[in-house]
Design an enzyme around this catalytic site. Structure first.
Site, PDB file in Angstrom:
ATOM      1  CE1 TYR A  51       5.280  -4.727  -2.720  1.00  0.00           C
ATOM      2  CE2 TYR A  51       5.342  -2.459  -1.068  1.00  0.00           C
ATOM      3  CZ  TYR A  51       5.532  -4.000  -1.591  1.00  0.00           C
ATOM      4  OH  TYR A  51       7.493  -4.595  -0.996  1.00  0.00           O
ATOM      5  CG  LEU A 186       6.772  -8.306  12.266  1.00  0.00           C
ATOM      6  CD1 LEU A 186       5.265  -7.799  12.762  1.00  0.00           C
ATOM      7  CD2 LEU A 186       7.603  -8.217  14.486  1.00  0.00           C
ATOM      8  CE  LYS A 226      -0.496  -6.333   5.720  1.00  0.00           C
ATOM      9  NZ  LYS A 226      -1.100  -7.676   5.738  1.00  0.00           N
ATOM     10  CB  SER A 227      -0.317  -4.095  10.669  1.00  0.00           C
ATOM     11  OG  SER A 227      -2.046  -4.260  10.876  1.00  0.00           O
ATOM     12  NE  ARG A 232      -2.013  -8.498  14.186  1.00  0.00           N
ATOM     13  CZ  ARG A 232      -2.142  -9.076  14.174  1.00  0.00           C
ATOM     14  NH1 ARG A 232      -2.229  -9.541  13.008  1.00  0.00           N
ATOM     15  NH2 ARG A 232      -2.146 -10.840  14.510  1.00  0.00           N
ATOM     16  CG  ASN A 236       3.384  -2.891  14.390  1.00  0.00           C
ATOM     17  OD1 ASN A 236       2.828  -4.270  15.570  1.00  0.00           O
ATOM     18  ND2 ASN A 236       2.748  -3.583  13.566  1.00  0.00           N
TER      19      ASN A 236
HETATM   20  P1  NAD Z   1       6.115  -8.399   7.851  1.00  0.00           P
HETATM   21  O1  NAD Z   1       6.750  -9.305   8.712  1.00  0.00           O
HETATM   22  O2  NAD Z   1       5.994  -6.521   8.637  1.00  0.00           O
HETATM   23  O3  NAD Z   1       4.684  -9.158   8.692  1.00  0.00           O
HETATM   24  C1  NAD Z   1       3.598  -8.339   8.473  1.00  0.00           C
HETATM   25  C2  NAD Z   1       1.997  -9.518   9.512  1.00  0.00           C
HETATM   26  O4  NAD Z   1       2.777  -9.334  10.298  1.00  0.00           O
HETATM   27  C3  NAD Z   1       0.983  -8.936   9.028  1.00  0.00           C
HETATM   28  O5  NAD Z   1       0.287  -8.637   7.987  1.00  0.00           O
HETATM   29  C4  NAD Z   1       0.072  -9.788  10.042  1.00  0.00           C
HETATM   30  O6  NAD Z   1      -0.447 -10.397   9.341  1.00  0.00           O
HETATM   31  C5  NAD Z   1       1.434  -9.388  11.282  1.00  0.00           C
HETATM   32  N1  NAD Z   1       1.307  -8.349  12.312  1.00  0.00           N
HETATM   33  C6  NAD Z   1       1.583  -7.454  11.911  1.00  0.00           C
HETATM   34  N2  NAD Z   1       2.017  -6.504  13.168  1.00  0.00           N
HETATM   35  C7  NAD Z   1       1.407  -7.288  13.694  1.00  0.00           C
HETATM   36  C8  NAD Z   1       0.899  -7.301  15.139  1.00  0.00           C
HETATM   37  N3  NAD Z   1       1.623  -6.709  16.030  1.00  0.00           N
HETATM   38  N4  NAD Z   1       1.326  -8.539  15.412  1.00  0.00           N
HETATM   39  C9  NAD Z   1       1.167  -9.643  15.439  1.00  0.00           C
HETATM   40  N5  NAD Z   1       1.315 -10.103  13.624  1.00  0.00           N
HETATM   41  C10 NAD Z   1       1.787  -8.976  13.406  1.00  0.00           C
HETATM   42  O7  NAD Z   1       5.698  -8.070   6.896  1.00  0.00           O
HETATM   43  P2  NAD Z   1       5.904  -8.315   5.417  1.00  0.00           P
HETATM   44  O8  NAD Z   1       4.564  -7.189   5.376  1.00  0.00           O
HETATM   45  O9  NAD Z   1       5.913  -8.903   4.096  1.00  0.00           O
HETATM   46  O10 NAD Z   1       7.320  -6.836   5.302  1.00  0.00           O
HETATM   47  C11 NAD Z   1       6.728  -5.165   5.401  1.00  0.00           C
HETATM   48  C12 NAD Z   1       7.248  -4.480   4.195  1.00  0.00           C
HETATM   49  O11 NAD Z   1       8.425  -4.565   4.179  1.00  0.00           O
HETATM   50  C13 NAD Z   1       6.021  -4.642   3.524  1.00  0.00           C
HETATM   51  O12 NAD Z   1       5.086  -3.729   3.753  1.00  0.00           O
HETATM   52  C14 NAD Z   1       6.677  -3.999   2.026  1.00  0.00           C
HETATM   53  O13 NAD Z   1       6.190  -2.903   2.094  1.00  0.00           O
HETATM   54  C15 NAD Z   1       8.489  -4.110   2.832  1.00  0.00           C
HETATM   55  N6  NAD Z   1       8.721  -5.776   1.445  1.00  0.00           N
HETATM   56  C16 NAD Z   1       9.469  -6.190   0.888  1.00  0.00           C
HETATM   57  C17 NAD Z   1       9.788  -6.937  -0.010  1.00  0.00           C
HETATM   58  C18 NAD Z   1      10.864  -6.553  -1.371  1.00  0.00           C
HETATM   59  O14 NAD Z   1      10.925  -7.760  -2.687  1.00  0.00           O
HETATM   60  N7  NAD Z   1      11.657  -5.307  -1.274  1.00  0.00           N
HETATM   61  C19 NAD Z   1       9.370  -7.812  -0.064  1.00  0.00           C
HETATM   62  C20 NAD Z   1       7.800  -8.108   1.469  1.00  0.00           C
HETATM   63  C21 NAD Z   1       7.986  -6.566   1.587  1.00  0.00           C
END
Ligand code: NAD
Length: 259
Positions: A51, A186, A226-227, A232, A236
């Site tokens: 990251y 999400l 993630k946010s 947010r 969350n």
């Molecule tokens: P997520 O499902 O957490 O979605 C994040 C997105 O949702 C944000 O960018 C924002 O646009 C939206 N969001 C956040 N809070 C919200 C709210 N309250 N209302 C409306 N929209 C909102 O997706 P993610 O970031 O891909 O996954 C979370 C975490 O998982 C990542 O940050 C990372 O740490 C981890 N991850 C790991 C892998 C892996 O391969 N192991 C891959 C992807 C992510």
């Protein structure tokens, strides 16, 4: 934090079932985002070598004034470093400014996962990674690690959410005592406009994101949305106050895409 349950891992350690994911949080914003989250009560941060923001996670932790021992930090081994996890983790610790991570995951399977897994077990024995696990593996890939070493990963981090919960993989985890971490809880935000999420949210007086996140906690999953926005982040972690009735959980279960 009150209202955030803990999961006891197969190595006896307790992980907060809710946290902050920092994938795609730009490095120049990460320290502020992490510090804000910790001030709001977050006690779990999920990052990765890939990251590019580990140093800023460490910076945010120090700026928050929250004690290192009170925060669960996960990082993940980069694909290009499967041959030398020890050196790769040492570099992460240097960037994070800490002498250990709470959880070190193989981010994605590679060619010599048994050797990589053995190296992670050594790092756990040395205390540099207090718990170790894997991410994005197949069942067969996990079985190979267990067959070779006798040690079951504490955690398997997979893409999971109400729409695609991967129930068969979760059942496999339960049989083997592996905790499920759900990345993308999400569905990158898209699930927050789903009619079911909206309906349950209106019924319980919460937001769609909060009821979706509560579903993960109540179904035994570990989630770290993630946010980068303070609003947010606060919304969350409001998951701590949300209560879902069994019928709400069942309604969210029905968001599952038909196989
Ligand atoms: P997520 O499902 O957490 O979605 C994040 C997105 O949702 C944000 O960018 C924002 O646009 C939206 N969001 C956040 N809070 C919200 C709210 N309250 N209302 C409306 N929209 C909102 O997706 P993610 O970031 O891909 O996954 C979370 C975490 O998982 C990542 O940050 C990372 O740490 C981890 N991850 C790991 C892998 C892996 O391969 N192991 C891959 C992807 C992510």
């Amino acid at each position: 934090m009150d209202g955030i349950p803990l999961t006891t891992l197969n190595d006896g350690r307790s992980i907060p079932r809710f946290g902050l994911g920092v994938y795609h949080v730009p490095p120049d914003r990460t320290a502020r985002v992490v510090a804000t989250a910790l001030e709001l009560g977050y006690r779990h941060v999920d990052t990765a070598q890939g990251y590019g923001n580990e140093a800023q996670v460490g910076e945010g932790l120090r700026a928050s004034g929250v004690s290192r021992e009170d925060v669960w930090i996960t990082t993940k081994l980069d694909d290009g470093r499967h041959g030398d996890p020890r050196a790769a983790l040492a570099e992460s610790l240097e960037r994070l400014g800490t002498d250990h991570v709470d959880l070190f995951l193989i981010h994605r399977p590679g060619d010599r996962d048994v050797d990589t897994w053995r190296a992670l077990l050594d790092l756990r024995d040395d205390g540099a990674a207090r718990s170790v696990g894997v991410s994005n593996f197949s069942r067969r890939g996990i079985r190979a690690l267990v067959d070779a070493t006798g040690v079951v990963p504490a955690v398997h981090q997979i893409r999971a959410n109400p729409r695609t919960p991967h129930r068969a993989m979760q059942a496999f985890h339960r049989r083997h005592g592996i905790a499920t971490e759900a990345w993308g809880p999400l569905r990158e935000g898209r699930l927050t406009t789903h009619p079911t999420a909206r309906r349950v949210a209106a019924r319980v007086g919460a937001t769609p994101a909060q009821v979706l996140l509560r579903w993960h906690l109540d179904r035994g999953l570990i989630a770290f949305p993630k946010s980068a926005s303070p609003e947010r982040l606060a919304e969350n972690i409001g998951v701590a106050r949300v209560r879902l009735a069994p019928r709400d959980l069942r309604a969210i279960d029905r968001m599952r895409r038909r196989p």
